[in-house]
Design an enzyme around this catalytic site. Structure first.
Site, PDB file in Angstrom:
ATOM      1  N   TYR A   3      -0.768  -6.992   0.582  1.00 31.47           N
ATOM      2  CA  TYR A   3       0.558  -7.447   1.012  1.00 31.47           C
ATOM      3  C   TYR A   3       1.154  -6.535   2.083  1.00 31.47           C
ATOM      4  O   TYR A   3       2.244  -6.791   2.576  1.00 31.47           O
ATOM      5  CB  TYR A   3       1.517  -7.480  -0.207  1.00 31.47           C
ATOM      6  CG  TYR A   3       1.689  -6.105  -0.822  1.00 31.47           C
ATOM      7  CD1 TYR A   3       2.645  -5.217  -0.334  1.00 31.47           C
ATOM      8  CD2 TYR A   3       0.862  -5.675  -1.861  1.00 31.47           C
ATOM      9  CE1 TYR A   3       2.771  -3.938  -0.855  1.00 31.47           C
ATOM     10  CE2 TYR A   3       0.975  -4.402  -2.385  1.00 31.47           C
ATOM     11  CZ  TYR A   3       1.930  -3.547  -1.875  1.00 31.47           C
ATOM     12  OH  TYR A   3       2.044  -2.280  -2.392  1.00 31.47           O
ATOM     13  N   GLY A   4       0.441  -5.448   2.400  1.00 29.91           N
ATOM     14  CA  GLY A   4       1.042  -4.436   3.275  1.00 29.91           C
ATOM     15  C   GLY A   4       0.205  -4.156   4.504  1.00 29.91           C
ATOM     16  O   GLY A   4      -0.191  -5.069   5.239  1.00 29.91           O
ATOM     17  N   THR A   5      -0.088  -2.877   4.698  1.00 27.14           N
ATOM     18  CA  THR A   5      -0.756  -2.437   5.932  1.00 27.14           C
ATOM     19  C   THR A   5      -2.217  -2.857   6.013  1.00 27.14           C
ATOM     20  O   THR A   5      -2.848  -2.667   7.059  1.00 27.14           O
ATOM     21  CB  THR A   5      -0.667  -0.903   6.064  1.00 27.14           C
ATOM     22  OG1 THR A   5      -1.320  -0.318   4.926  1.00 27.14           O
ATOM     23  CG2 THR A   5       0.772  -0.438   6.119  1.00 27.14           C
ATOM     24  N   LEU A   6      -2.764  -3.409   4.931  1.00 27.27           N
ATOM     25  CA  LEU A   6      -4.165  -3.851   4.970  1.00 27.27           C
ATOM     26  C   LEU A   6      -4.318  -5.295   5.442  1.00 27.27           C
ATOM     27  O   LEU A   6      -5.435  -5.782   5.616  1.00 27.27           O
ATOM     28  CB  LEU A   6      -4.816  -3.697   3.584  1.00 27.27           C
ATOM     29  CG  LEU A   6      -5.057  -2.269   3.106  1.00 27.27           C
ATOM     30  CD1 LEU A   6      -5.472  -2.277   1.624  1.00 27.27           C
ATOM     31  CD2 LEU A   6      -6.131  -1.570   3.931  1.00 27.27           C
TER      32      LEU A   6
ATOM     33  N   GLU B 226      -5.940   4.186  -1.129  1.00 28.98           N
ATOM     34  CA  GLU B 226      -4.577   3.942  -1.609  1.00 28.98           C
ATOM     35  C   GLU B 226      -4.115   5.010  -2.604  1.00 28.98           C
ATOM     36  O   GLU B 226      -3.050   4.872  -3.210  1.00 28.98           O
ATOM     37  CB  GLU B 226      -4.469   2.552  -2.246  1.00 28.98           C
ATOM     38  CG  GLU B 226      -4.776   1.401  -1.290  1.00 28.98           C
ATOM     39  CD  GLU B 226      -3.855   1.348  -0.073  1.00 28.98           C
ATOM     40  OE1 GLU B 226      -2.843   2.073  -0.040  1.00 28.98           O
ATOM     41  OE2 GLU B 226      -4.166   0.602   0.862  1.00 28.98           O
TER      42      GLU B 226
HETATM   43  N1  PCA Z   1      -1.696  -1.145   1.584  1.00 29.77           N
HETATM   44  C1  PCA Z   1      -1.922  -1.967   0.446  1.00 29.77           C
HETATM   45  C2  PCA Z   1      -0.798  -1.627  -0.475  1.00 29.77           C
HETATM   46  C3  PCA Z   1       0.314  -1.300   0.441  1.00 29.77           C
HETATM   47  C4  PCA Z   1      -0.361  -0.953   1.713  1.00 29.77           C
HETATM   48  O1  PCA Z   1       0.169  -0.639   2.749  1.00 29.77           O
HETATM   49  C5  PCA Z   1      -1.842  -3.416   0.858  1.00 29.77           C
HETATM   50  O2  PCA Z   1      -1.797  -3.735   2.069  1.00 29.77           O
HETATM   51  O3  PCA Z   1      -1.797  -4.279  -0.022  1.00 29.77           O
END
Ligand code: PCA
Length: 157
Positions: free
Chosen positions: A7-10, A82
Site C-alpha cells: 500500500y506504500g512505497t513498494l 521492512e
Molecule cells: N512499504 C510497504 C509498507 C509501507 C511501505 O512503504 C508497502 O508498500 O506496503
C-alpha cells in the site's frame, strides 16, 4: 508462494518499487489491485515521511494497494527490508479484489472482482499514540499533495 498486499512505497511508480523487480531478491508477480475490507488508519510520519498502516481495524479508510504473489526468497527479502518484526509486522489482512490482472493461473484460482481474499500486509501494531491524530490516507502517493515526500534510505542521515 505467498500473497502480499502493498500500500506504500513498494507500489508501482513509488520510491521502493524497484526492489519488487529485482530478481536477485526472488520473484514478485503483480496479480491485481485490492482494497481493505476493514478501514485502517494509513499515516505518513517521522523525519523520513514513512507510510504506516496502523493495525487498528475500524478506524480510517478502506486502503487501496497492489497484490503480489511472491516466492519465499522475496518474502524473506521484504521482511528484512521492512524491518519486520521491529518496524513493521507482517499480518494477514482481508481484501476486496478491485481488479485481477494475472491471467496465468488456473481459472479456479483466480479470484473474481469484488470477492474477498486474504494477503499479508506490512502493518504496525507498535505505533506512537500521537500517530493516531495524523491525517489518514486511502491511497498512498509519495508525491501527493500532502507534500510529505518519502526520503530514500540512501539519502538518510
Ligand atoms: N512499504 C510497504 C509498507 C509501507 C511501505 O512503504 C508497502 O508498500 O506496503
Amino acid at each position: 508462494m505467498a500473497r502480499v498486499f502493498v500500500y506504500g512505497t513498494l507500489k508501482k511508480g513509488q520510491p521502493n518499487y524497484q526492489h519488487m523487480l529485482n530478481g536477485t531478491h526472488g520473484t514478485a508477480k503483480f496479480q491485481g489491485r485490492g482494497r481493505t475490507v476493514e478501514k485502517y488508519p494509513l499515516v505518513i510520519t517521522g523525519k523520513y515521511n514513512i507510510p504506516f498502516l496502523l493495525n487498528i481495524p475500524g478506524t480510517g479508510h478502506h486502503v487501496t494497494g497492489e497484490i503480489y504473489s511472491v516466492d519465499d526468497q522475496m518474502l524473506q527479502f521484504l521482511d528484512e527490508f521492512e524491518g519486520c518484526p521491529d518496524m513493521y509486522q507482517r499480518t494477514p489482512v482481508r481484501l476486496e479484489v478491485v481488479e485481477w490482472e494475472d491471467k496465468s493461473s488456473a481459472p479456479e484460482e483466480r479470484p473474481a472482482v469484488n470477492s474477498i481474499i486474504e494477503c499479508f500486509v506490512y502493518s504496525t501494531t507498535t505505533y506512537q499514540p500521537a500517530w493516531i491524530n495524523l491525517p489518514y490516507y486511502d491511497n498512498y502517493d509519495s508525491l501527493g499533495n500532502h507534500g510529505l515526500h518519502y526520503v530514500l534510505r540512501e539519502s538518510r542521515d
